[in-house]
Design a protein around this motif. Sequence first.
Motif, mmCIF file in Angstrom:
data_model
loop_
_atom_site.group_PDB
_atom_site.id
_atom_site.type_symbol
_atom_site.label_atom_id
_atom_site.label_comp_id
_atom_site.label_asym_id
_atom_site.label_seq_id
_atom_site.Cartn_x
_atom_site.Cartn_y
_atom_site.Cartn_z
ATOM 1 N N MET A 222 0.807 -1.188 0.176
ATOM 2 C CA MET A 222 0.059 -0.116 -0.002
ATOM 3 C C MET A 222 0.769 1.185 -0.025
ATOM 4 O O MET A 222 2.123 1.268 0.532
ATOM 5 C CB MET A 222 -0.812 -0.098 1.469
ATOM 6 N N ILE A 223 0.262 2.268 -0.440
ATOM 7 C CA ILE A 223 1.168 3.642 -0.494
ATOM 8 C C ILE A 223 0.763 4.084 0.738
ATOM 9 O O ILE A 223 -0.373 4.387 1.224
ATOM 10 C CB ILE A 223 0.619 4.492 -1.479
ATOM 11 N N GLN B 51 5.979 5.653 -3.614
ATOM 12 C CA GLN B 51 5.769 4.800 -2.414
ATOM 13 C C GLN B 51 5.339 5.786 -1.432
ATOM 14 O O GLN B 51 4.709 4.921 -0.241
ATOM 15 C CB GLN B 51 7.285 4.449 -1.962
ATOM 16 N N ARG B 52 5.267 6.739 -1.243
ATOM 17 C CA ARG B 52 4.737 7.901 -0.227
ATOM 18 C C ARG B 52 4.197 8.951 -0.867
ATOM 19 O O ARG B 52 4.821 9.596 -1.725
ATOM 20 C CB ARG B 52 5.972 8.182 0.669
ATOM 21 N N VAL B 53 3.164 9.380 -0.246
ATOM 22 C CA VAL B 53 2.425 10.851 -0.665
ATOM 23 C C VAL B 53 2.169 11.543 0.330
ATOM 24 O O VAL B 53 1.846 11.050 1.580
ATOM 25 C CB VAL B 53 1.129 10.278 -1.568
ATOM 26 N N GLY C 276 7.896 13.831 -6.841
ATOM 27 C CA GLY C 276 6.505 14.154 -7.875
ATOM 28 C C GLY C 276 5.969 15.417 -7.080
ATOM 29 O O GLY C 276 6.057 15.765 -5.927
ATOM 30 N N LEU C 277 4.960 16.082 -7.927
ATOM 31 C CA LEU C 277 4.324 17.296 -7.400
ATOM 32 C C LEU C 277 3.162 17.388 -8.371
ATOM 33 O O LEU C 277 3.045 17.615 -9.518
ATOM 34 C CB LEU C 277 5.218 18.625 -7.937
ATOM 35 N N GLU C 278 1.975 17.352 -7.216
ATOM 36 C CA GLU C 278 0.845 17.244 -7.780
ATOM 37 C C GLU C 278 -0.122 18.634 -7.129
ATOM 38 O O GLU C 278 0.253 18.848 -6.103
ATOM 39 C CB GLU C 278 0.171 16.009 -7.644
ATOM 40 N N ILE D 246 13.210 6.463 -1.530
ATOM 41 C CA ILE D 246 11.758 6.602 -1.486
ATOM 42 C C ILE D 246 11.130 7.357 -2.456
ATOM 43 O O ILE D 246 11.606 8.606 -2.467
ATOM 44 C CB ILE D 246 11.130 6.577 -0.063
ATOM 45 N N ARG D 247 10.306 6.876 -3.298
ATOM 46 C CA ARG D 247 9.928 7.477 -4.499
ATOM 47 C C ARG D 247 8.718 8.374 -3.649
ATOM 48 O O ARG D 247 7.695 7.910 -3.302
ATOM 49 C CB ARG D 247 9.335 6.890 -5.521
ATOM 50 N N VAL D 248 8.646 9.740 -3.664
ATOM 51 C CA VAL D 248 7.737 10.632 -2.895
ATOM 52 C C VAL D 248 7.096 11.704 -3.711
ATOM 53 O O VAL D 248 7.650 12.037 -4.780
ATOM 54 C CB VAL D 248 8.325 11.368 -2.049
ATOM 55 N N CYS D 249 5.731 11.809 -3.661
ATOM 56 C CA CYS D 249 5.104 12.847 -4.222
ATOM 57 C C CYS D 249 4.605 13.884 -3.135
ATOM 58 O O CYS D 249 3.675 13.315 -2.247
ATOM 59 C CB CYS D 249 4.016 12.043 -5.408
#
Length: 314
Positions: free
Chosen positions: A1-2, A89-91, A59-61, A31-34
């Motif tokens: 899970m994210i 992996q993490r928001v 990432g940037l949303e 860690i892939r972060v947004c």
Amino acid sequence: MIQIDLITGFLGAGKTTFLREYVKYYMDRGIRVCILENDFGAVNVDMLLLNDLYEQGCGLEMLAGACDKDCHQRRLKTKLISMRMLGYQRVIVEPSGIYDTEEFFDVLREEPLDEWYKIDNVITLVDAGLKRDLSPESEYLLATQLCCAGSVVLGKTDLYSTERQAETVEYLNEILGRLNCKRKLDAGELVGKDYRDSFEQLSHCGYRTEVPGKVWFDTRGVFDSLYFMNMETTEEKLQKMVERLFTESDLGTVVRVKGFVKDASTGKYLQLNATKEELVLTGRKTAQQVLIVIGEDLDRIKISEIMEKEADTL
């Protein structure tokens, strides 16, 4: 899970400064972060401040728009559904300072988000010199953020004495008590100016499910965000303008002024971040010229007149 975190805090608490360091903590560990900038305004200045993290692979949303609560929740849910496919992996969600954290939990409990995302941490930032002049609506929103936080971080501690910080903690506990929240903050459990050394602790702080007694009001009817585009002025005039915004009582209650203006004398750009207690100006090579005034019961006409008087172009 994210894994999903919420970084919240009332206007001017220093959330964006904290967020930058918190995100780097995870990125440095592969860690892939947004970051999801979740605001009610039509223009998201804080997102413009995070572009360098985007260039480093974060990432940037953005989710923005002055719509009603139900519409905003639908947009948040749709955005999180679409982000699920991007391999993060993490928001980390950074909402507006005028944000009821109950909305965050409501959305994440819905299908299919409850199967894809796991709420990990809720961290609340508080200005260490918070004054005892918040409106009942502001106190309620701050209480929702404090009640749910796994950890509370005092921001800007270098600006205030130990005694002043203790007064802030006392005020926070008074707010929690007035809104029937059982939580009581102890100065020893709060993370202060050395939070960069506490990221390991903060990354496992979790969250609480307690919420204060519900106060029903429309944030859009209490809080205002006024936008001024394509503003050019000088540093001296900008400082004078900001001083007037915070001191003239007939303008409403200005809580924060932030954004970017063009320096008419040099042709370069100025980044402004101001509260009543602190004004920070830094230079930037490029920027989108937008200045935002945030507060309660703002007089749009009078504030616009001040802007026009102090600006060379608007």
